[in-house]
Write a protein that holds these residues in place. Structure first.
Motif, PDB file in Angstrom:
ATOM      1  N   PHE A   8      52.201  45.150   9.205  1.00 47.82           N
ATOM      2  CA  PHE A   8      52.627  45.419  10.576  1.00 47.82           C
ATOM      3  C   PHE A   8      53.906  44.633  10.795  1.00 47.82           C
ATOM      4  O   PHE A   8      53.887  43.405  10.761  1.00 47.82           O
ATOM      5  N   TYR A  29      53.495  49.784   9.134  1.00 45.50           N
ATOM      6  CA  TYR A  29      53.860  50.205  10.486  1.00 45.50           C
ATOM      7  C   TYR A  29      54.919  49.264  11.038  1.00 45.50           C
ATOM      8  O   TYR A  29      54.827  48.048  10.834  1.00 45.50           O
ATOM      9  N   PRO A  57      45.949  43.826  11.557  1.00 43.50           N
ATOM     10  CA  PRO A  57      46.459  44.201  10.232  1.00 43.50           C
ATOM     11  C   PRO A  57      46.280  43.047   9.249  1.00 43.50           C
ATOM     12  O   PRO A  57      45.989  41.917   9.642  1.00 43.50           O
TER      13      PRO A  57
END
Length: 64
Positions: A8, A29, A57
């Motif tokens: 993340f 992401y 995450p």
């Protein structure tokens, strides 16, 4: 079969770090208040990184 590695990346709208992680097989992401510069909508979250990070995450990187 192992766990999927997830990254993340906070405070990133360029997508550069997200794509680098994806290139080596991570599910990555990016998150920023701005939309993704590369037009990504599936792997870019437009919103407050402090709220989005609560999804737990495995790795977080923040560009501040």
């Amino acid at each position: 079969m192992g766990l999927q590695k997830v990254a993340f990346i906070g405070c990133e709208s360029s997508g550069t770090i997200r794509r680098a992680f994806q290139k080596i097989g991570w599910k990555a992401y990016s998150c920023d208040l701005l939309p993704a510069d590369d037009g990504e909508t599936l792997y870019h979250i437009q919103g407050d990184v402090r709220k989005e990070f609560t999804k737990s995450p495995f790795l977080m990187s923040a560009n501040i």
